[in-house]
Motif scaffolding. Structure first.
Motif, short mmCIF file in Angstrom:
data_model
loop_
_atom_site.label_atom_id
_atom_site.label_comp_id
_atom_site.label_asym_id
_atom_site.label_seq_id
_atom_site.Cartn_x
_atom_site.Cartn_y
_atom_site.Cartn_z
N MET A 1 -7.49 13.52 -10.89
CA MET A 1 -6.16 13.96 -10.52
C MET A 1 -5.16 13.42 -11.53
O MET A 1 -5.21 12.26 -11.87
CB MET A 1 -5.85 13.40 -9.15
N GLU A 2 -4.29 14.27 -11.96
CA GLU A 2 -3.33 13.89 -13.00
C GLU A 2 -2.07 13.25 -12.43
O GLU A 2 -1.44 12.41 -13.06
CB GLU A 2 -2.93 15.13 -13.81
N ASN A 3 -1.68 13.67 -11.23
CA ASN A 3 -0.43 13.23 -10.61
C ASN A 3 -0.46 11.73 -10.31
O ASN A 3 -1.33 11.24 -9.59
CB ASN A 3 -0.21 14.04 -9.33
N GLN A 4 0.52 10.99 -10.86
CA GLN A 4 0.57 9.54 -10.67
C GLN A 4 0.79 9.15 -9.20
O GLN A 4 0.25 8.15 -8.73
CB GLN A 4 1.66 8.91 -11.55
N LYS A 5 1.58 9.95 -8.47
CA LYS A 5 1.79 9.66 -7.05
C LYS A 5 0.48 9.81 -6.28
O LYS A 5 0.18 9.03 -5.38
CB LYS A 5 2.85 10.60 -6.46
N ALA A 6 -0.31 10.81 -6.66
CA ALA A 6 -1.61 11.01 -6.01
C ALA A 6 -2.54 9.85 -6.30
O ALA A 6 -3.25 9.37 -5.41
CB ALA A 6 -2.22 12.33 -6.47
N ILE A 7 -2.53 9.38 -7.55
CA ILE A 7 -3.39 8.25 -7.91
C ILE A 7 -2.98 6.99 -7.15
O ILE A 7 -3.83 6.24 -6.66
CB ILE A 7 -3.38 8.04 -9.44
N LYS A 8 -1.67 6.76 -7.03
CA LYS A 8 -1.20 5.61 -6.24
C LYS A 8 -1.61 5.74 -4.79
O LYS A 8 -1.99 4.75 -4.15
CB LYS A 8 0.33 5.48 -6.35
N LEU A 9 -1.55 6.97 -4.26
CA LEU A 9 -1.96 7.20 -2.87
C LEU A 9 -3.46 6.96 -2.70
O LEU A 9 -3.89 6.37 -1.70
CB LEU A 9 -1.58 8.62 -2.44
N ILE A 10 -4.26 7.38 -3.67
CA ILE A 10 -5.70 7.12 -3.62
C ILE A 10 -5.95 5.61 -3.58
O ILE A 10 -6.74 5.12 -2.77
CB ILE A 10 -6.42 7.77 -4.83
N ASP A 11 -5.25 4.86 -4.45
CA ASP A 11 -5.39 3.40 -4.45
C ASP A 11 -4.99 2.81 -3.11
O ASP A 11 -5.65 1.90 -2.60
CB ASP A 11 -4.56 2.78 -5.58
N LYS A 12 -3.92 3.32 -2.53
CA LYS A 12 -3.45 2.85 -1.21
C LYS A 12 -4.52 3.10 -0.14
O LYS A 12 -4.82 2.22 0.66
CB LYS A 12 -2.15 3.54 -0.83
N ILE A 13 -5.09 4.30 -0.15
CA ILE A 13 -6.13 4.63 0.83
C ILE A 13 -7.32 3.69 0.68
O ILE A 13 -7.83 3.15 1.66
CB ILE A 13 -6.57 6.11 0.69
N LEU A 14 -7.76 3.48 -0.56
CA LEU A 14 -8.91 2.60 -0.81
C LEU A 14 -8.61 1.16 -0.36
O LEU A 14 -9.47 0.51 0.25
CB LEU A 14 -9.30 2.64 -2.29
N ASN A 15 -7.39 0.67 -0.65
CA ASN A 15 -7.01 -0.68 -0.22
C ASN A 15 -6.97 -0.78 1.30
O ASN A 15 -7.43 -1.77 1.88
CB ASN A 15 -5.65 -1.08 -0.81
N ASN A 16 -6.41 0.24 1.95
CA ASN A 16 -6.35 0.22 3.42
C ASN A 16 -7.74 0.25 4.04
O ASN A 16 -7.98 -0.40 5.06
CB ASN A 16 -5.52 1.40 3.95
N LYS A 32 -3.95 13.72 4.45
CA LYS A 32 -3.19 14.98 4.47
C LYS A 32 -2.15 15.00 3.35
O LYS A 32 -1.93 16.04 2.73
CB LYS A 32 -2.52 15.18 5.83
N GLU A 33 -1.53 13.86 3.10
CA GLU A 33 -0.56 13.78 2.00
C GLU A 33 -1.27 13.99 0.65
O GLU A 33 -0.77 14.72 -0.21
CB GLU A 33 0.16 12.43 2.01
N LEU A 34 -2.43 13.37 0.49
CA LEU A 34 -3.20 13.55 -0.74
C LEU A 34 -3.60 15.02 -0.91
O LEU A 34 -3.57 15.56 -2.02
CB LEU A 34 -4.45 12.66 -0.70
N ARG A 35 -3.90 15.67 0.19
CA ARG A 35 -4.27 17.09 0.15
C ARG A 35 -3.11 17.94 -0.38
O ARG A 35 -3.34 18.91 -1.11
CB ARG A 35 -4.69 17.55 1.55
N THR A 36 -1.86 17.57 -0.04
CA THR A 36 -0.72 18.34 -0.55
C THR A 36 -0.64 18.24 -2.08
O THR A 36 -0.28 19.22 -2.74
CB THR A 36 0.62 17.89 0.07
N TYR A 37 -0.98 17.08 -2.63
CA TYR A 37 -1.00 16.93 -4.09
C TYR A 37 -2.08 17.83 -4.70
O TYR A 37 -1.88 18.42 -5.76
CB TYR A 37 -1.21 15.48 -4.51
N ALA A 38 -3.22 17.92 -4.03
CA ALA A 38 -4.30 18.78 -4.52
C ALA A 38 -3.89 20.25 -4.43
O ALA A 38 -4.22 21.04 -5.32
CB ALA A 38 -5.58 18.52 -3.73
N LEU A 39 -3.15 20.60 -3.38
CA LEU A 39 -2.64 21.97 -3.27
C LEU A 39 -1.69 22.29 -4.41
O LEU A 39 -1.78 23.36 -5.03
CB LEU A 39 -1.90 22.16 -1.93
N GLU A 40 -0.76 21.37 -4.69
CA GLU A 40 0.19 21.56 -5.78
C GLU A 40 -0.52 21.71 -7.12
O GLU A 40 -0.13 22.52 -7.96
CB GLU A 40 1.17 20.38 -5.86
N ALA A 41 -1.58 20.93 -7.32
CA ALA A 41 -2.33 20.96 -8.58
C ALA A 41 -3.33 22.13 -8.61
O ALA A 41 -3.97 22.34 -9.63
CB ALA A 41 -3.06 19.64 -8.79
#
Length: 119
Positions: A1-16, A32-41
């Motif tokens: 995933m290229e989107n930096q917000k998506a990458i930060k969200l992935i890191d957040k999910i993994l940490n949680n 669901k939020e991560l899915r919206t980034y995938a939809l946009e991309a």
């Protein structure tokens, strides 16, 4: 995933997942939020896998798909055949989304999609 917000969200999910395990309330919202980034991309495979993952977690209150091409590892380091390690498997699935340029990650996501569809 290229989107930096998506990458930060992935890191957040993994940490949680490391800290609290599968906490369905926040986990589902984050996926669901991560899915919206995938939809946009416009990455249909990721969109589908994340939707199926949300539905699976909502219905099972866990993640019952085993880790791909590997046997789950117990906390003491032993391997139990046929046993599901929900947190490790889910962490692996989410981590795959971070690097979609890797053909093996795409292949594993397709395998997760098929396993989720047939569950």
């Amino acid at each position: 995933m290229e989107n930096q917000k998506a990458i930060k969200l992935i890191d957040k999910i993994l940490n949680n997942l490391d800290k609290t395990g599968i906490n369905t309330d926040t986990l589902i919202d984050d996926i669901k939020e991560l899915r919206t980034y995938a939809l946009e991309a416009q990455i249909p495979l990721v969109v589908k896998v994340l939707r199926l993952t949300c539905e699976h977690i909502e219905s099972t209150e866990s993640f019952m798909i085993p880790i791909l091409n590997d046997e789950p590892i117990e906390e003491d380091g032993t391997i139990e055949e046929g046993e599901v390690a929900p947190i490790e498997s889910l962490k692996y699935l989410i981590a795959l989304i971070k690097n979609l340029n890797n053909k093996m990650n795409i292949a594993d996501l397709k395998e997760y999609r098929d396993l989720l569809n047939s569950y």
